[in-house]
Scaffold this motif. Sequence first.
Motif, PDB file in Angstrom:
ATOM      1  N   LYS A 109       0.809  -1.222   0.000  1.00 29.54           N
ATOM      2  CA  LYS A 109       0.000   0.000   0.000  1.00 29.54           C
ATOM      3  C   LYS A 109       0.843   1.274   0.000  1.00 29.54           C
ATOM      4  CE  LYS A 109      -1.318   0.283   4.896  1.00 29.54           C
ATOM      5  NZ  LYS A 109      -0.651  -0.833   5.581  1.00 29.54           N
ATOM      6  N   GLU A 110       0.288   2.333  -0.632  1.00 32.33           N
ATOM      7  CA  GLU A 110       1.085   3.544  -0.908  1.00 32.33           C
ATOM      8  C   GLU A 110       1.735   4.142   0.335  1.00 32.33           C
ATOM      9  OE1 GLU A 110       2.330   5.183  -3.676  1.00 32.33           O
ATOM     10  OE2 GLU A 110       1.514   3.523  -4.848  1.00 32.33           O
ATOM     11  N   SER A 111       1.028   4.103   1.481  1.00 31.60           N
ATOM     12  CA  SER A 111       1.607   4.707   2.684  1.00 31.60           C
ATOM     13  C   SER A 111       2.887   3.961   3.101  1.00 31.60           C
ATOM     14  CB  SER A 111       0.590   4.716   3.819  1.00 31.60           C
ATOM     15  OG  SER A 111       0.174   3.398   4.092  1.00 31.60           O
ATOM     16  N   GLU A 112       2.849   2.643   2.955  1.00 29.78           N
ATOM     17  CA  GLU A 112       4.038   1.868   3.307  1.00 29.78           C
ATOM     18  C   GLU A 112       5.141   2.062   2.262  1.00 29.78           C
ATOM     19  OE1 GLU A 112       3.412  -2.280   4.200  1.00 29.78           O
ATOM     20  OE2 GLU A 112       5.598  -2.610   4.207  1.00 29.78           O
ATOM     21  N   ILE A 113       4.718   2.151   0.984  1.00 31.83           N
ATOM     22  CA  ILE A 113       5.699   2.387  -0.083  1.00 31.83           C
ATOM     23  C   ILE A 113       6.463   3.673   0.214  1.00 31.83           C
ATOM     24  CG2 ILE A 113       5.947   3.048  -2.515  1.00 31.83           C
ATOM     25  CD1 ILE A 113       3.727   1.053  -3.182  1.00 31.83           C
ATOM     26  N   LYS A 114       5.716   4.708   0.615  1.00 32.87           N
ATOM     27  CA  LYS A 114       6.335   6.011   0.858  1.00 32.87           C
ATOM     28  C   LYS A 114       7.417   5.912   1.935  1.00 32.87           C
ATOM     29  CE  LYS A 114       5.114  10.789   1.698  1.00 32.87           C
ATOM     30  NZ  LYS A 114       4.073  11.708   2.123  1.00 32.87           N
ATOM     31  N   GLU A 119      13.190   5.603   3.264  1.00 35.72           N
ATOM     32  CA  GLU A 119      14.255   4.961   4.035  1.00 35.72           C
ATOM     33  C   GLU A 119      15.391   4.475   3.120  1.00 35.72           C
ATOM     34  OE1 GLU A 119      14.630   1.380   7.214  1.00 35.72           O
ATOM     35  OE2 GLU A 119      12.725   2.462   7.087  1.00 35.72           O
ATOM     36  N   ALA A 120      15.009   3.893   1.978  1.00 32.87           N
ATOM     37  CA  ALA A 120      16.022   3.415   1.026  1.00 32.87           C
ATOM     38  C   ALA A 120      16.834   4.590   0.484  1.00 32.87           C
ATOM     39  CB  ALA A 120      15.360   2.644  -0.116  1.00 32.87           C
ATOM     40  N   LEU A 121      16.155   5.717   0.215  1.00 33.33           N
ATOM     41  CA  LEU A 121      16.862   6.897  -0.315  1.00 33.33           C
ATOM     42  C   LEU A 121      17.796   7.502   0.730  1.00 33.33           C
ATOM     43  CD1 LEU A 121      14.179   8.648  -2.536  1.00 33.33           C
ATOM     44  CD2 LEU A 121      16.400   7.732  -3.261  1.00 33.33           C
ATOM     45  N   LYS A 122      17.395   7.408   1.985  1.00 29.65           N
ATOM     46  CA  LYS A 122      18.250   7.914   3.058  1.00 29.65           C
ATOM     47  C   LYS A 122      19.554   7.110   3.107  1.00 29.65           C
ATOM     48  CE  LYS A 122      17.321   7.855   7.655  1.00 29.65           C
ATOM     49  NZ  LYS A 122      16.280   7.774   8.683  1.00 29.65           N
ATOM     50  N   LEU A 123      19.422   5.801   2.968  1.00 29.75           N
ATOM     51  CA  LEU A 123      20.603   4.940   3.034  1.00 29.75           C
ATOM     52  C   LEU A 123      21.617   5.262   1.935  1.00 29.75           C
ATOM     53  CD1 LEU A 123      20.962   1.833   4.614  1.00 29.75           C
ATOM     54  CD2 LEU A 123      21.559   1.506   2.244  1.00 29.75           C
ATOM     55  N   VAL A 124      21.127   5.683   0.763  1.00 31.21           N
ATOM     56  CA  VAL A 124      22.054   5.999  -0.335  1.00 31.21           C
ATOM     57  C   VAL A 124      22.288   7.509  -0.455  1.00 31.21           C
ATOM     58  CG1 VAL A 124      21.501   3.883  -1.600  1.00 31.21           C
ATOM     59  CG2 VAL A 124      20.226   5.977  -2.118  1.00 31.21           C
ATOM     60  N   ASN A 125      21.880   8.257   0.565  1.00 30.18           N
ATOM     61  CA  ASN A 125      22.088   9.712   0.605  1.00 30.18           C
ATOM     62  C   ASN A 125      21.497  10.461  -0.573  1.00 30.18           C
ATOM     63  OD1 ASN A 125      23.526   9.861   3.047  1.00 30.18           O
ATOM     64  ND2 ASN A 125      25.322   9.025   1.981  1.00 30.18           N
ATOM     65  N   LEU A 126      20.267  10.133  -0.920  1.00 28.29           N
ATOM     66  CA  LEU A 126      19.630  10.817  -2.051  1.00 28.29           C
ATOM     67  C   LEU A 126      18.234  11.349  -1.717  1.00 28.29           C
ATOM     68  CD1 LEU A 126      20.534   8.684  -5.217  1.00 28.29           C
ATOM     69  CD2 LEU A 126      21.305  10.988  -4.670  1.00 28.29           C
ATOM     70  N   ILE A 151      17.126  -2.636  -2.844  1.00 31.18           N
ATOM     71  CA  ILE A 151      16.958  -3.005  -1.427  1.00 31.18           C
ATOM     72  C   ILE A 151      15.590  -2.652  -0.851  1.00 31.18           C
ATOM     73  CG2 ILE A 151      19.426  -2.916  -0.875  1.00 31.18           C
ATOM     74  CD1 ILE A 151      18.836  -0.164   0.438  1.00 31.18           C
ATOM     75  N   VAL A 152      14.790  -1.894  -1.621  1.00 31.82           N
ATOM     76  CA  VAL A 152      13.526  -1.405  -1.046  1.00 31.82           C
ATOM     77  C   VAL A 152      12.574  -2.549  -0.693  1.00 31.82           C
ATOM     78  CG1 VAL A 152      12.205  -1.028  -3.181  1.00 31.82           C
ATOM     79  CG2 VAL A 152      11.885   0.505  -1.211  1.00 31.82           C
ATOM     80  N   GLY A 153      12.709  -3.672  -1.389  1.00 30.83           N
ATOM     81  CA  GLY A 153      11.883  -4.836  -1.085  1.00 30.83           C
ATOM     82  C   GLY A 153      12.445  -5.680   0.040  1.00 30.83           C
ATOM     83  N   GLU A 154      13.476  -5.175   0.706  1.00 31.53           N
ATOM     84  CA  GLU A 154      14.147  -5.871   1.813  1.00 31.53           C
ATOM     85  C   GLU A 154      14.533  -7.314   1.462  1.00 31.53           C
ATOM     86  OE1 GLU A 154      11.524  -5.212   5.128  1.00 31.53           O
ATOM     87  OE2 GLU A 154      12.208  -3.140   5.312  1.00 31.53           O
ATOM     88  N   PRO A 155      15.343  -7.471   0.406  1.00 30.93           N
ATOM     89  CA  PRO A 155      15.782  -8.817   0.015  1.00 30.93           C
ATOM     90  C   PRO A 155      16.760  -9.389   1.040  1.00 30.93           C
ATOM     91  CG  PRO A 155      17.054  -7.188  -1.176  1.00 30.93           C
ATOM     92  CD  PRO A 155      16.011  -6.425  -0.387  1.00 30.93           C
ATOM     93  N   THR A 156      16.828 -10.710   1.109  1.00 31.76           N
ATOM     94  CA  THR A 156      17.830 -11.313   1.995  1.00 31.76           C
ATOM     95  C   THR A 156      19.188 -11.386   1.306  1.00 31.76           C
ATOM     96  OG1 THR A 156      17.011 -13.462   1.308  1.00 31.76           O
ATOM     97  CG2 THR A 156      16.250 -12.672   3.414  1.00 31.76           C
ATOM     98  N   VAL A 157      19.158 -11.375  -0.037  1.00 30.39           N
ATOM     99  CA  VAL A 157      20.400 -11.441  -0.810  1.00 30.39           C
ATOM    100  C   VAL A 157      20.452 -10.259  -1.780  1.00 30.39           C
ATOM    101  CG1 VAL A 157      21.780 -12.822  -2.406  1.00 30.39           C
ATOM    102  CG2 VAL A 157      20.278 -13.963  -0.780  1.00 30.39           C
ATOM    103  N   LEU A 158      21.586  -9.585  -1.823  1.00 31.63           N
ATOM    104  CA  LEU A 158      21.780  -8.514  -2.802  1.00 31.63           C
ATOM    105  C   LEU A 158      22.909  -8.929  -3.738  1.00 31.63           C
ATOM    106  CD1 LEU A 158      21.108  -5.671  -3.829  1.00 31.63           C
ATOM    107  CD2 LEU A 158      22.675  -4.755  -2.114  1.00 31.63           C
ATOM    108  N   ILE A 159      22.585  -8.955  -5.041  1.00 32.08           N
ATOM    109  CA  ILE A 159      23.540  -9.380  -6.049  1.00 32.08           C
ATOM    110  C   ILE A 159      23.952  -8.179  -6.877  1.00 32.08           C
ATOM    111  CG2 ILE A 159      23.653 -10.655  -8.227  1.00 32.08           C
ATOM    112  CD1 ILE A 159      22.011 -12.765  -6.934  1.00 32.08           C
ATOM    113  N   ALA A 160      25.249  -8.012  -7.104  1.00 36.53           N
ATOM    114  CA  ALA A 160      25.710  -6.868  -7.872  1.00 36.53           C
ATOM    115  C   ALA A 160      26.682  -7.339  -8.941  1.00 36.53           C
ATOM    116  CB  ALA A 160      26.375  -5.862  -6.945  1.00 36.53           C
ATOM    117  N   ASP A 161      26.424  -6.957 -10.195  1.00 35.50           N
ATOM    118  CA  ASP A 161      27.286  -7.364 -11.297  1.00 35.50           C
ATOM    119  C   ASP A 161      28.049  -6.141 -11.808  1.00 35.50           C
ATOM    120  OD1 ASP A 161      28.567  -8.722 -13.284  1.00 35.50           O
ATOM    121  OD2 ASP A 161      26.754  -9.436 -14.293  1.00 35.50           O
TER     122      ASP A 161
END
Length: 220
Positions: A109-114, A119-126, A151-161
Amino acid sequence: MIKFNEVTKVYENITALRKVSFSIEKGEFTFVTGPSGAGKSTLLKLIYLAEKPDEGSISIAGWETLSLKEKAIPFVRRNIGIVFQDFKLLPNKNVYDNIAIALRIRGVKESEIKSRVHEALKLVNLRHKTESFPSALSGGEQQRVTIARAIVGEPTVLIADEPTGNLDVDNTAGIMRIFREINAKGTTIIFATHNMELVKNTGLRVLKLDNGNLVRDERA
Ligand SMILES: Nc1ncnc2c1ncn2[C@@H]1O[C@H](COP(=O)(O)OP(=O)(O)OP(=O)(O)O)[C@@H](O)[C@H]1O
Ligand SMILES: [Mg+2]
């Protein structure tokens, strides 16, 4: 968390991975290194289920991928965030919407998305770029948006190529700090790069591929 058992992947006549075995525990930070063509991207694609092994077995977050039904793939993928070298942001959507999209697809729901996007933008300083469009951002900023999206979907694994492949030294250092911070919060990270400067002196685990073979598994 992730287990490869004698995994072989063949493309036409090229063996991209040959009997590769390793296991990665929850919360680990692991680099995957090796020269161009060594099989790094192939290994990551097998983890996020974009490819299937020709031999051997893979388990991801408790799922045996061999016996996985097509219908279950999206559920496994929810555990996995992905960051690529080319940013793949939607050019006609602003930063907020680029990040929110993954949650909207899931019906959050939009309130949770917001609150999650902020929070995700704060972590990446944007936080100050919420309304900007990708074309108005620097390369480093665009890559930070893709990390926030991953990361916004709170994954347990983050993959970066090769997530720093297009960035200068300062931006690369900033991106590395963000990955370390995400890892410190408990997310398992698998980071492919051919750049040994990045890996050096980190004390992190390194899986080294060469011509499809896992030739080393050690700490940097
Ligand atoms: N879809 C495909 N079809 C045919 N061959 C492929 C395909 N994808 C990868 N390959 C081959 O498999 C091998 C491993 O490729 P991969 O992309 O995994 O290497 P990499 O280590 O990620 O290299 P780079 O550092 O250049 O990204 C290479 O020889 C490549 O040409
Ligand atoms: Mg690659």
